[in-house]
Scaffold this active site. Structure first.
Site, PDB file in Angstrom:
ATOM      1  N   ARG A 143     -10.139  -3.043   4.786  1.00  9.32           N
ATOM      2  CA  ARG A 143     -10.116  -4.038   3.713  1.00  9.32           C
ATOM      3  C   ARG A 143     -10.178  -5.418   4.347  1.00  9.32           C
ATOM      4  O   ARG A 143     -10.075  -5.558   5.559  1.00  9.32           O
ATOM      5  CB  ARG A 143      -8.863  -3.889   2.840  1.00  9.32           C
ATOM      6  CG  ARG A 143      -7.562  -4.232   3.547  1.00  9.32           C
ATOM      7  CD  ARG A 143      -6.366  -3.937   2.661  1.00  9.32           C
ATOM      8  NE  ARG A 143      -5.165  -4.587   3.164  1.00  9.32           N
ATOM      9  CZ  ARG A 143      -3.938  -4.353   2.717  1.00  9.32           C
ATOM     10  NH1 ARG A 143      -3.745  -3.477   1.754  1.00  9.32           N
ATOM     11  NH2 ARG A 143      -2.885  -4.993   3.211  1.00  9.32           N
TER      12      ARG A 143
ATOM     13  N   HIS B 185       3.229   5.693   3.061  1.00 14.54           N
ATOM     14  CA  HIS B 185       4.033   4.576   2.588  1.00 14.54           C
ATOM     15  C   HIS B 185       4.855   5.041   1.387  1.00 14.54           C
ATOM     16  O   HIS B 185       4.362   5.742   0.513  1.00 14.54           O
ATOM     17  CB  HIS B 185       3.098   3.430   2.175  1.00 14.54           C
ATOM     18  CG  HIS B 185       3.766   2.109   1.982  1.00 14.54           C
ATOM     19  ND1 HIS B 185       4.661   1.857   0.959  1.00 14.54           N
ATOM     20  CD2 HIS B 185       3.655   0.953   2.665  1.00 14.54           C
ATOM     21  CE1 HIS B 185       5.059   0.596   1.033  1.00 14.54           C
ATOM     22  NE2 HIS B 185       4.477   0.030   2.059  1.00 14.54           N
TER      23      HIS B 185
ATOM     24  N   GLU C 137       5.714  -7.500  -4.160  1.00  9.99           N
ATOM     25  CA  GLU C 137       5.690  -6.223  -3.446  1.00  9.99           C
ATOM     26  C   GLU C 137       6.897  -6.124  -2.531  1.00  9.99           C
ATOM     27  O   GLU C 137       7.256  -7.094  -1.866  1.00  9.99           O
ATOM     28  CB  GLU C 137       4.444  -6.078  -2.544  1.00  9.99           C
ATOM     29  CG  GLU C 137       3.143  -5.800  -3.236  1.00  9.99           C
ATOM     30  CD  GLU C 137       2.011  -5.563  -2.229  1.00  9.99           C
ATOM     31  OE1 GLU C 137       2.294  -5.121  -1.092  1.00  9.99           O
ATOM     32  OE2 GLU C 137       0.857  -5.828  -2.569  1.00  9.99           O
TER      33      GLU C 137
ATOM     34  N   GLU D  26      -3.037 -10.648  -0.509  1.00 10.10           N
ATOM     35  CA  GLU D  26      -2.556 -11.007   0.830  1.00 10.10           C
ATOM     36  C   GLU D  26      -3.632 -11.716   1.655  1.00 10.10           C
ATOM     37  O   GLU D  26      -3.994 -11.293   2.747  1.00 10.10           O
ATOM     38  CB  GLU D  26      -2.041  -9.766   1.557  1.00 10.10           C
ATOM     39  CG  GLU D  26      -0.865  -9.118   0.863  1.00 10.10           C
ATOM     40  CD  GLU D  26      -0.353  -7.871   1.557  1.00 10.10           C
ATOM     41  OE1 GLU D  26       0.793  -7.456   1.289  1.00 10.10           O
ATOM     42  OE2 GLU D  26      -1.105  -7.296   2.372  1.00 10.10           O
TER      43      GLU D  26
END
Length: 679
Positions: free
Chosen positions: A113, A364, A313, A152
């Site tokens: 990404r 995660h 988050e 982000e």
């Protein structure tokens, strides 16, 4: 006052929802379980570009509208993201010049990404077109409560060195300096014969035989932050231009990463977002991981001007990308989430809702783990939803803080370039140590920019510079005025050494601060690896032991409070105080550890008339206030119950405390006392 997210009537609670990863029956179960857990807000669409635009110019949003309809039916609000952090493969192949390039000249490719150059005109055009289309199509949906641009920014590609960035950097420099003469002067290009004769000779600071010009590197870091910000602003403005009137009250934000993002100057970003939102993940291996959490929260609140912000988050348990992904201990998730709220967040959001079965982050943690609803983790998530519902009345309140600390990305950048006096001095370590020492004294820290105006600084009797190598001229003048008007300023070694161009002012160090400090420095004496120096005692207690740095201080009006007992500057000043106007400027000429800093700040706080609070080390106490009503958050990070002298009604249990006996904060637990009438 208007609430941070006007369409959300509760604290935010939920996580990233990724419907593209799941079949329809799972999505139906997701919405049912969200309602069961008390979810109030979910983030959708963060990485859905290829689904929303499977080929250039053809948009498919019906699936997203159907999801929003289903969430709305359950009373769940939506944080709608533009999925521009992950361009589709078709885009990156068609516009290969949009792929970012490293300093070594290597092109980064698709497969992860953030594979885009922030200066790419093709990327910006496509991202803004998609954002505008989403706004026009879904901007009036009743489920919509928040816009979330990108994801982000700069987390993985903080800067780019491609030919497109070269051209954009030149344009940025022209805007900043106007002409080449001013650029050459600012960069000090007479050194090593670097003087530029045409703009075409100027480029990004690629890999060179020796360290590139530090002023050039500093400007490239500023430029890179601004280019990412231009991407955000472009999408934000596309949303504002195309959203219907029915969605005009929906704020636009993006998720910052204050805990350690070095690449972006968030003070500049804070002026452009409607809501300051942050992502935070514990450093699991840290001895006291809650310290990094509190620092990140205080930075976020500082970016919000001292007002509320939003945690967008964090994790229910382990993350997937640290060297050792340690699971959170029982009760730790709840403590983390409620500490974020204590320090000003208007909720606690997670990455992600349901644990993925494929991809880089499949291990995660999530709100709904692989173990399902029979797990402790799920039960804890449901319980947290109830806790946050019980705290709804704190929405809109602000945190009371009592000491200020500067946080400055530009000084961080400049301090850690090559050819500094020692590699043992880093910005983040000094800031973390400073913040930890103040927390251990039970002070709530207001984080401010170095160029804050005098009115903002004057709200606090004590202002600490953790490590301020670079001090702009305007900041120099405001810091002096702060002291003259009664403030106590604490300055460490190797601060005020350069101005905003990384140039050393004429005269002895520290040129930008020597007048306010009442001293100058003849020479620095960085210590060898493992070197230590001792300081003289005060008040009958042993003096602290310091490391990394010593220097030859010459007082010019400052009072000497401590001297070096040994090392290269034995017998010379190690700690000074300069009374100036109604205030004082304190200077410490070596690197103190957290214990030494705690002792120093206790002395400064006492001198300023705001002494440290006598509370157990593991008890974190923060107050939020709205008018005459206040809420006292007490978080126990220890293993035994701790007493707290306080009164009020505990919003989490309903228990009333009249102050006749201390409130017991359970081991690993949280108490939230309403100290006034219900809001």
């Amino acid at each position: 006052m208007p609430h941070l997210v006007p369409r959300l009537d509760r604290l935010a609670f939920g996580g990233d929802h990724n419907p593209e990863q799941w079949p329809a029956d799972v999505l139906e179960e997701d919405v049912r379980l969200m309602a069961e857990a008390g979810v109030t807000l979910v983030t959708v669409g963060v990485f859905s570009w290829v689904l929303l635009e499977p080929e250039e110019g053809r948009y498919e949003t019906a699936w997203l509208r159907a999801l929003l309809d289903r969430l709305h039916a359950e009373g769940i609000k939506v944080d709608l993201a533009t999925p521009t952090a992950s361009p589709p493969a078709w885009f990156s192949r068609r516009y290969s010049a949009s792929l970012p390039m490293t300093r070594e000249g290597v092109r980064l490719d698709v497969g992860a990404r953030e594979h885009f150059c922030p200066s790419s005109p093709e990327y910006r055009r496509a991202a803004q077109a998609l954002a505008g289309h989403l706004a026009a199509d879904l901007g009036g949906h009743p489920a919509l409560a928040l816009w979330h641009v990108g994801n982000e920014f700069g987390a993985h590609v903080g800067a780019c060195w491609c030919p497109v960035s070269d051209a954009a950097f030149r344009a940025w420099l022209r805007e900043r300096y106007g002409d080449l003469d001013r650029l050459n002067e600012a960069w000090g290009t007479s050194f090593w014969g670097q003087r530029y004769g045409t703009w075409e000779e100027v480029g990004t600071p690629r890999l060179a035989p020796m360290p590139s010009n530090p002023a050039q590197q500093l400007d490239h870091l500023r430029f890179s932050s601004d280019e990412h910000l231009a991407c955000f602003v472009g999408e934000r403005d596309a949303i504002r231009a195309r959203r219907p009137a029915a969605g005009a009250d929906v704020p636009v934000t993006t998720n910052l990463m204050t805990q350690g993002s070095r690449h972006l100057d968030y003070w500049r970003w804070a002026r452009e977002v409607d809501v300051v939102a942050d992502d935070h993940y514990l450093t699991a291996a840290a001895e006291r991981p809650q310290l990094g959490l509190s620092l990140a929260d205080d930075i976020s609140r500082g970016l919000a001007g001292g007002g509320p912000w939003l945690l967008l988050e964090h994790s229910t348990s382990a993350v997937s990308w640290q060297p050792r992904n340690l699971a959170k201990r029982p009760g730790e998730m709840r403590r983390n989430a409620l500490t974020h709220v204590a320090r000003g967040s208007e909720g606690a959001m997670f990455f992600q809702w349901r644990a993925s079965r494929a991809g880089a982050e499949k291990f995660h943690s999530a709100m709904l783990p692989q173990a399902g609803t029979g797990s402790r983790q799920w039960r804890d998530v449901v319980a947290l939803g109830a806790d946050l519902a019980a705290l709804a009345e704190v929405r809109g309140s602000v945190v009371e803080d009592d000491v200020a600390m500067v946080w400055d990305w530009e000084s961080w950048w400049a301090l850690e370039l090559e050819f500094r006096p020692t590699v043992d001095l880093t910005y983040a370590e000094r800031a973390a140590a400073t913040h930890e020492a103040l927390l251990d004294l039970h002070r709530t820290v207001a984080v401010v920019p170095v160029d804050a105006d005098l009115e903002r600084l004057a709200r606090h009797r004590v202002l600490v510079l953790p490590q301020q190598y670079l001090v702009p001229d305007r900041a120099r003048d405001v810091l002096r005025a702060y002291v003259e008007q009664g403030g106590h300023l604490v300055v460490p070694f190797f601060s005020g050494v350069v101005d905003e161009t990384d140039a050393v002012p004429a005269g002895p160090y520290p040129g930008q601060l020597r007048d306010v400090l009442g001293l100058d420095v003849e020479e620095w004496h960085p210590l060898p690896e493992g070197g230590r120096v001792r300081l003289s005692p005060a008040g009958g207690t042993p003096g602290p032991v310091a490391d990394v740095w010593s220097e030859r201080v010459r007082p010019r009006g400052a009072q000497v409070l401590r001297t070096f007992l040994d090392g290269p500057d034995a017998g010379h000043p190690a700690l000074t105080r300069h009374d100036l106007g109604a205030g004082a400027a304190w200077y410490v000429a070596t690197r103190l550890d957290v214990v030494g800093l705690r002792e120093l700040y206790a002395e400064v706080l006492a001198a300023a008339g705001t002494p440290a609070r006598d509370l157990p080390r593991d008890l974190e106490v923060v107050r939020r206030r709205a008018g005459e009503v206040s809420w006292l958050f007490a978080v126990n990070h220890g293993d035994v119950d701790l007493p707290l002298a306080a009164s009020g009604t505990d919003l989490l249990t309903g228990a009333a405390h009249d102050g006749a006996a201390p409130v017991l904060v359970p081991a690993g637990g949280v108490v939230v006392l309403r100290e006034g009438a219900a809001a």
